[in-house]
Scaffold this motif. Structure first.
Motif, PDB file in Angstrom:
ATOM      1  N   THR A 297      -7.071  -8.475   9.260  1.00 23.35           N
ATOM      2  CA  THR A 297      -5.693  -8.417   9.732  1.00 23.35           C
ATOM      3  C   THR A 297      -4.960  -7.226   9.141  1.00 23.35           C
ATOM      4  N   LYS A 298      -4.252  -6.494   9.992  1.00 23.15           N
ATOM      5  CA  LYS A 298      -3.504  -5.314   9.557  1.00 23.15           C
ATOM      6  C   LYS A 298      -2.059  -5.399  10.049  1.00 23.15           C
ATOM      7  N   THR A 299      -1.138  -4.909   9.239  1.00 23.22           N
ATOM      8  CA  THR A 299       0.248  -4.752   9.673  1.00 23.22           C
ATOM      9  C   THR A 299       0.614  -3.277   9.571  1.00 23.22           C
ATOM     10  N   THR A 300       1.351  -2.795  10.557  1.00 23.99           N
ATOM     11  CA  THR A 300       1.659  -1.374  10.606  1.00 23.99           C
ATOM     12  C   THR A 300       2.902  -1.141  11.452  1.00 23.99           C
ATOM     13  N   LYS A 301       3.411   0.077  11.413  1.00 28.97           N
ATOM     14  CA  LYS A 301       4.559   0.450  12.240  1.00 28.97           C
ATOM     15  C   LYS A 301       4.146   1.252  13.465  1.00 28.97           C
ATOM     16  N   ARG A 302       2.888   1.679  13.501  1.00 30.06           N
ATOM     17  CA  ARG A 302       2.433   2.544  14.592  1.00 30.06           C
ATOM     18  C   ARG A 302       1.165   2.000  15.231  1.00 30.06           C
ATOM     19  N   THR A 303       1.016   2.236  16.520  1.00 25.30           N
ATOM     20  CA  THR A 303      -0.186   1.806  17.227  1.00 25.30           C
ATOM     21  C   THR A 303      -1.406   2.559  16.692  1.00 25.30           C
ATOM     22  N   PRO A 304      -2.450   1.858  16.293  1.00 25.38           N
ATOM     23  CA  PRO A 304      -3.629   2.523  15.745  1.00 25.38           C
ATOM     24  C   PRO A 304      -4.429   3.237  16.824  1.00 25.38           C
ATOM     25  N   PRO A 305      -5.173   4.277  16.460  1.00 18.73           N
ATOM     26  CA  PRO A 305      -6.007   4.956  17.457  1.00 18.73           C
ATOM     27  C   PRO A 305      -7.106   4.050  17.985  1.00 18.73           C
ATOM     28  N   ALA A 306      -7.603   4.384  19.158  1.00 20.01           N
ATOM     29  CA  ALA A 306      -8.591   3.535  19.823  1.00 20.01           C
ATOM     30  C   ALA A 306      -9.889   3.418  19.041  1.00 20.01           C
ATOM     31  N   ASP A 307     -10.242   4.454  18.267  1.00 18.03           N
ATOM     32  CA  ASP A 307     -11.531   4.455  17.568  1.00 18.03           C
ATOM     33  C   ASP A 307     -11.407   4.073  16.100  1.00 18.03           C
ATOM     34  N   VAL A 308     -10.308   3.444  15.705  1.00 24.78           N
ATOM     35  CA  VAL A 308     -10.098   3.156  14.293  1.00 24.78           C
ATOM     36  C   VAL A 308     -11.168   2.209  13.739  1.00 24.78           C
ATOM     37  N   ALA A 309     -11.623   1.247  14.536  1.00 21.10           N
ATOM     38  CA  ALA A 309     -12.646   0.319  14.056  1.00 21.10           C
ATOM     39  C   ALA A 309     -13.982   1.022  13.840  1.00 21.10           C
ATOM     40  N   GLU A 310     -14.298   1.962  14.731  1.00 19.81           N
ATOM     41  CA  GLU A 310     -15.563   2.685  14.629  1.00 19.81           C
ATOM     42  C   GLU A 310     -15.622   3.530  13.362  1.00 19.81           C
ATOM     43  N   LYS A 311     -14.461   3.981  12.884  1.00 16.87           N
ATOM     44  CA  LYS A 311     -14.416   4.860  11.723  1.00 16.87           C
ATOM     45  C   LYS A 311     -14.056   4.122  10.428  1.00 16.87           C
ATOM     46  N   SER A 312     -13.958   2.802  10.488  1.00 15.50           N
ATOM     47  CA  SER A 312     -13.470   2.031   9.352  1.00 15.50           C
ATOM     48  C   SER A 312     -14.529   1.851   8.272  1.00 15.50           C
ATOM     49  N   LEU A 313     -14.267   2.423   7.108  1.00 13.71           N
ATOM     50  CA  LEU A 313     -15.135   2.212   5.952  1.00 13.71           C
ATOM     51  C   LEU A 313     -15.119   0.744   5.548  1.00 13.71           C
ATOM     52  N   GLN A 314     -13.963   0.121   5.670  1.00 15.84           N
ATOM     53  CA  GLN A 314     -13.826  -1.287   5.323  1.00 15.84           C
ATOM     54  C   GLN A 314     -14.752  -2.160   6.166  1.00 15.84           C
ATOM     55  N   LEU A 315     -14.760  -1.949   7.482  1.00 14.08           N
ATOM     56  CA  LEU A 315     -15.617  -2.752   8.339  1.00 14.08           C
ATOM     57  C   LEU A 315     -17.094  -2.497   8.076  1.00 14.08           C
TER      58      LEU A 315
ATOM     59  N   CYS B 202     -13.787  -6.784  14.059  1.00 12.65           N
ATOM     60  CA  CYS B 202     -12.465  -6.621  14.681  1.00 12.65           C
ATOM     61  C   CYS B 202     -11.387  -6.317  13.650  1.00 12.65           C
ATOM     62  N   LEU B 203     -10.481  -5.444  14.030  1.00  5.89           N
ATOM     63  CA  LEU B 203      -9.242  -5.220  13.301  1.00  5.89           C
ATOM     64  C   LEU B 203      -8.110  -5.731  14.179  1.00  5.89           C
ATOM     65  N   ASP B 204      -7.398  -6.728  13.687  1.00 10.96           N
ATOM     66  CA  ASP B 204      -6.286  -7.321  14.425  1.00 10.96           C
ATOM     67  C   ASP B 204      -4.976  -6.773  13.871  1.00 10.96           C
ATOM     68  N   TYR B 205      -4.276  -6.008  14.697  1.00 10.76           N
ATOM     69  CA  TYR B 205      -3.054  -5.324  14.256  1.00 10.76           C
ATOM     70  C   TYR B 205      -1.808  -6.044  14.738  1.00 10.76           C
ATOM     71  N   MET B 206      -0.830  -6.201  13.829  1.00 14.81           N
ATOM     72  CA  MET B 206       0.538  -6.536  14.185  1.00 14.81           C
ATOM     73  C   MET B 206       1.355  -5.264  13.992  1.00 14.81           C
ATOM     74  N   ILE B 207       1.928  -4.775  15.065  1.00 17.41           N
ATOM     75  CA  ILE B 207       2.642  -3.493  15.040  1.00 17.41           C
ATOM     76  C   ILE B 207       4.128  -3.769  15.191  1.00 17.41           C
ATOM     77  N   HIS B 208       4.878  -3.511  14.133  1.00 13.21           N
ATOM     78  CA  HIS B 208       6.322  -3.734  14.158  1.00 13.21           C
ATOM     79  C   HIS B 208       7.004  -2.383  14.129  1.00 13.21           C
ATOM     80  N   GLY B 209       7.330  -1.875  15.314  1.00  8.51           N
ATOM     81  CA  GLY B 209       7.964  -0.563  15.416  1.00  8.51           C
ATOM     82  C   GLY B 209       9.464  -0.675  15.581  1.00  8.51           C
TER      83      GLY B 209
END
Length: 203
Positions: free
Chosen positions: A145-163, A182-189
């Protein structure tokens, strides 16, 4: 310098700023948490209390219960933040926690049947002890689960060291490779709050 283990957060900090890593883990200098950090932790707490019981019940808690737990977690930590350095007030941050938790429970939680929540792992990579916690284990893989202010790029999961690290941990724990990460984002902009799921199937 005596460090008996590493974690993904340590590695990411080092890649982002080696001096920050040195002062934190070499000198033991702990800075006050940022507002975004405690918002993320608070949302996690709400989600965790829901998934911990859903393992057995197969049902989500009422949204209001989950939101209340997240907001309580925020209240417990908010005084640790120097809000004068933040771009929002504590009240706005608390509102963001409530809104992000609510939308997660509305849009993502119904899609997930956990078999584990906040699962500790310890593995060895290149001779180093690596530890961490996986947010959600499912029969098919891992969700973080991730929280952020901006929409993540489409390939963020593919490049994730964490995953990548969590995939190795999942294989060690379950005896089989995950089918999906999966990375599940809540985006509060500034204009809206929304969710986004970024996933990858391991090769």
């Amino acid at each position: 310098m005596d460090i008996d283990h590493i974690s993904v957060s340590q590695i990411n900090m080092y890649l982002r700023c080696p001096m920050q890593w040195y002062y934190r883990y070499g000198e033991g200098l702990v800075l006050p948490p940022a507002g975004g950090m405690i918002k993320g932790r608070a949302v996690h707490k709400g989600i965790e209390i829901n998934y911990s019981q859903k393992i057995e019940t197969f049902s989500d808690l009422p949204k209001s219960d989950v939101v209340e737990r997240a907001v309580t977690a925020f209240e417990e930590e908010k005084d640790d933040v120097d809000w004068g350095l933040e771009d929002e007030t504590p009240d706005k941050a608390k509102d963001a926690v409530a809104v992000m938790t609510d939308i997660y429970q509305e849009q993502i939680a119904p899609l997930v049947q956990p078999i584990g929540a906040e699962e500790f792992f310890e593995i060895e990579i290149a001779g180093e002890r690596v530890i961490g916690y996986i947010d959600v284990l499912t029969a098919d893989g891992i969700r973080d689960t991730k929280t952020t202010k901006r929409t993540p790029p489409a390939d963020v999961a593919e490049k994730s060291l964490q995953l990548t690290c969590y995939s190795l941990a999942y294989t060690d724990m379950m005896g089989t490779e995950p089918k999906e990460l999966c990375l599940d984002y809540m985006i509060h902009g500034k204009k809206e709050t929304k969710t986004a799921i970024r996933s990858v199937e391991p090769d």
